[in-house]
Design a protein around this motif. Sequence first.
Motif, PDB file in Angstrom:
ATOM      1  N   GLU A  89      41.566  46.638  47.277  1.00 40.84           N
ATOM      2  CA  GLU A  89      40.879  46.353  46.027  1.00 40.84           C
ATOM      3  C   GLU A  89      41.712  45.311  45.298  1.00 40.84           C
ATOM      4  N   ILE A  90      41.220  44.082  45.261  1.00 41.55           N
ATOM      5  CA  ILE A  90      41.994  42.948  44.761  1.00 41.55           C
ATOM      6  C   ILE A  90      41.481  42.538  43.385  1.00 41.55           C
ATOM      7  N   GLU A  91      42.378  42.535  42.410  1.00 38.67           N
ATOM      8  CA  GLU A  91      42.026  42.160  41.046  1.00 38.67           C
ATOM      9  C   GLU A  91      42.529  40.755  40.746  1.00 38.67           C
ATOM     10  N   SER A  92      41.695  39.985  40.074  1.00 37.42           N
ATOM     11  CA  SER A  92      42.060  38.625  39.661  1.00 37.42           C
ATOM     12  C   SER A  92      41.372  38.320  38.351  1.00 37.42           C
ATOM     13  N   ALA A  93      41.567  37.095  37.864  1.00 38.45           N
ATOM     14  CA  ALA A  93      40.942  36.707  36.601  1.00 38.45           C
ATOM     15  C   ALA A  93      39.426  36.677  36.715  1.00 38.45           C
ATOM     16  N   LYS A  94      38.914  36.504  37.915  1.00 38.24           N
ATOM     17  CA  LYS A  94      37.464  36.448  38.126  1.00 38.24           C
ATOM     18  C   LYS A  94      36.829  37.828  38.262  1.00 38.24           C
ATOM     19  N   GLY A  95      37.642  38.863  38.376  1.00 31.28           N
ATOM     20  CA  GLY A  95      37.097  40.204  38.547  1.00 31.28           C
ATOM     21  C   GLY A  95      37.779  40.931  39.692  1.00 31.28           C
ATOM     22  N   THR A  96      37.078  41.897  40.248  1.00 29.50           N
ATOM     23  CA  THR A  96      37.607  42.723  41.326  1.00 29.50           C
ATOM     24  C   THR A  96      36.717  42.576  42.554  1.00 29.50           C
ATOM     25  N   ARG A  97      37.344  42.458  43.721  1.00 30.02           N
ATOM     26  CA  ARG A  97      36.589  42.378  44.967  1.00 30.02           C
ATOM     27  C   ARG A  97      37.233  43.262  46.012  1.00 30.02           C
ATOM     28  N   LEU A  98      36.446  43.601  47.034  1.00 32.79           N
ATOM     29  CA  LEU A  98      36.922  44.450  48.113  1.00 32.79           C
ATOM     30  C   LEU A  98      37.119  43.634  49.380  1.00 32.79           C
ATOM     31  N   VAL A  99      38.191  43.955  50.085  1.00 29.37           N
ATOM     32  CA  VAL A  99      38.511  43.293  51.349  1.00 29.37           C
ATOM     33  C   VAL A  99      38.816  44.364  52.380  1.00 29.37           C
ATOM     34  N   ASP A 100      38.283  44.211  53.574  1.00 30.62           N
ATOM     35  CA  ASP A 100      38.578  45.145  54.659  1.00 30.62           C
ATOM     36  C   ASP A 100      40.070  45.082  54.980  1.00 30.62           C
ATOM     37  N   ALA A 101      40.742  46.222  54.933  1.00 28.82           N
ATOM     38  CA  ALA A 101      42.195  46.246  55.108  1.00 28.82           C
ATOM     39  C   ALA A 101      42.616  46.056  56.553  1.00 28.82           C
ATOM     40  N   GLU A 105      38.273  40.691  55.918  1.00 25.16           N
ATOM     41  CA  GLU A 105      36.968  40.167  55.524  1.00 25.16           C
ATOM     42  C   GLU A 105      36.522  40.758  54.188  1.00 25.16           C
ATOM     43  N   ASN A 106      35.834  39.922  53.415  1.00 23.26           N
ATOM     44  CA  ASN A 106      35.297  40.388  52.149  1.00 23.26           C
ATOM     45  C   ASN A 106      34.180  41.415  52.381  1.00 23.26           C
ATOM     46  N   ILE A 107      34.089  42.392  51.478  1.00 21.91           N
ATOM     47  CA  ILE A 107      33.088  43.445  51.576  1.00 21.91           C
ATOM     48  C   ILE A 107      32.138  43.324  50.393  1.00 21.91           C
ATOM     49  N   ARG A 108      30.866  43.290  50.700  1.00 19.81           N
ATOM     50  CA  ARG A 108      29.853  43.219  49.651  1.00 19.81           C
ATOM     51  C   ARG A 108      29.330  44.623  49.368  1.00 19.81           C
ATOM     52  N   VAL A 109      29.407  45.005  48.107  1.00 17.91           N
ATOM     53  CA  VAL A 109      28.924  46.331  47.707  1.00 17.91           C
ATOM     54  C   VAL A 109      27.434  46.208  47.402  1.00 17.91           C
ATOM     55  N   ASP A 110      26.589  46.641  48.344  1.00 18.75           N
ATOM     56  CA  ASP A 110      25.147  46.562  48.161  1.00 18.75           C
ATOM     57  C   ASP A 110      24.558  47.961  48.019  1.00 18.75           C
ATOM     58  N   GLN A 111      23.250  48.038  48.043  1.00 17.28           N
ATOM     59  CA  GLN A 111      22.570  49.320  47.876  1.00 17.28           C
ATOM     60  C   GLN A 111      22.936  50.303  48.981  1.00 17.28           C
ATOM     61  N   ASP A 112      23.010  49.797  50.214  1.00 16.48           N
ATOM     62  CA  ASP A 112      23.320  50.679  51.336  1.00 16.48           C
ATOM     63  C   ASP A 112      24.708  51.284  51.190  1.00 16.48           C
ATOM     64  N   TYR A 160      26.644  58.044  40.193  1.00 16.13           N
ATOM     65  CA  TYR A 160      26.958  56.711  39.673  1.00 16.13           C
ATOM     66  C   TYR A 160      28.160  56.154  40.423  1.00 16.13           C
ATOM     67  N   VAL A 161      27.998  54.911  40.918  1.00 15.74           N
ATOM     68  CA  VAL A 161      29.011  54.237  41.733  1.00 15.74           C
ATOM     69  C   VAL A 161      29.240  52.849  41.143  1.00 15.74           C
ATOM     70  N   THR A 162      30.493  52.435  41.032  1.00 10.84           N
ATOM     71  CA  THR A 162      30.774  51.119  40.451  1.00 10.84           C
ATOM     72  C   THR A 162      30.143  50.008  41.288  1.00 10.84           C
ATOM     73  N   LEU A 163      29.656  48.994  40.609  1.00  9.28           N
ATOM     74  CA  LEU A 163      28.915  47.925  41.275  1.00  9.28           C
ATOM     75  C   LEU A 163      29.803  47.025  42.118  1.00  9.28           C
ATOM     76  N   ASP A 164      31.047  46.845  41.717  1.00  8.25           N
ATOM     77  CA  ASP A 164      31.904  45.882  42.417  1.00  8.25           C
ATOM     78  C   ASP A 164      32.908  46.523  43.373  1.00  8.25           C
ATOM     79  N   THR A 165      33.305  47.776  43.120  1.00  7.43           N
ATOM     80  CA  THR A 165      34.337  48.398  43.946  1.00  7.43           C
ATOM     81  C   THR A 165      33.860  49.632  44.705  1.00  7.43           C
ATOM     82  N   ALA A 166      32.622  50.035  44.532  1.00  5.63           N
ATOM     83  CA  ALA A 166      32.050  51.187  45.234  1.00  5.63           C
ATOM     84  C   ALA A 166      32.841  52.470  44.994  1.00  5.63           C
ATOM     85  N   ARG A 167      33.406  52.608  43.811  1.00  3.19           N
ATOM     86  CA  ARG A 167      34.094  53.855  43.462  1.00  3.19           C
ATOM     87  C   ARG A 167      33.082  54.851  42.893  1.00  3.19           C
TER      88      ARG A 167
END
Length: 244
Positions: A89-101, A105-112, A160-167
């Motif tokens: 879970e990588i935090e930056s000035a642009k927000g938070t994104r998920l990367v496969d450890a 590769e970047n992980i997109r948090v979608d409906q599935d 309820y699950v966070t939109l960007d980090t799937a928590r």
Amino acid sequence: MKKLRLSPLLFRRIHKWVGLILGLQFLLWALSGSMMALLDKDKVGGHGGGMSHSHPLPPGEYYDVAALPDGEPVTGVVLRDLGARPVYEIESAKGTRLVDATTGENIRVDQDMAREVAMMMNEAPVRKVSAIAKPNLESRDHEGAMWRVDFADAENSSAYVTLDTARFLVMRGDTWRTWDFFWMLHNMDYLNRKSFNHPLIIFVGFGALWLSGTGFYLLFKSFSRADFRWLRRRRKPVATRRGG
């Protein structure tokens, strides 16, 4: 102009109407408190089917964080699980994104993915998955955009699950919603249902204090000395003659 006179009659009139208004709130306090006490505390907790969301991270080598593309300054990195999958879970000035450890590769948090995370907490069939831009009353203790996953179970549960980090954030059901309605009546916060020291309840609290004070005042003013005359009555002792 007639001068206002602070008499017991004036206090009695004000006391009557204030008592009527506050009496309705006293009734709501008693009703809401009783209803909240009667509800099942485990269902009110709102945690669904009791399944665990946390999983141990699998052993092995993980992708080197330093090798990730330097597109933006990173302010924080957290290694955690996403189900049984290790992610950064990588935090930056642009927000938070998920990367496969393991692959980087970047992980997109979608409906599935939101559905998959929510189903770790509830085995019931999923009825609907939707995104909300900001917290609603059910998820008001959290911040940011999130996924809402509705289940087709007896409680009409919603996860309820966070939109960007799937928590996973929280699970709510009909029992909690009933409790929350009576909680709103109890703490008189009809908008946010969170505060117990907002101006309205403070005003009612001081009104209850004034009502109690004037009630004692009027209670003593309602008595006269004649009402306590029986306390002063004493039986006269009966004289007895000694023989002889």
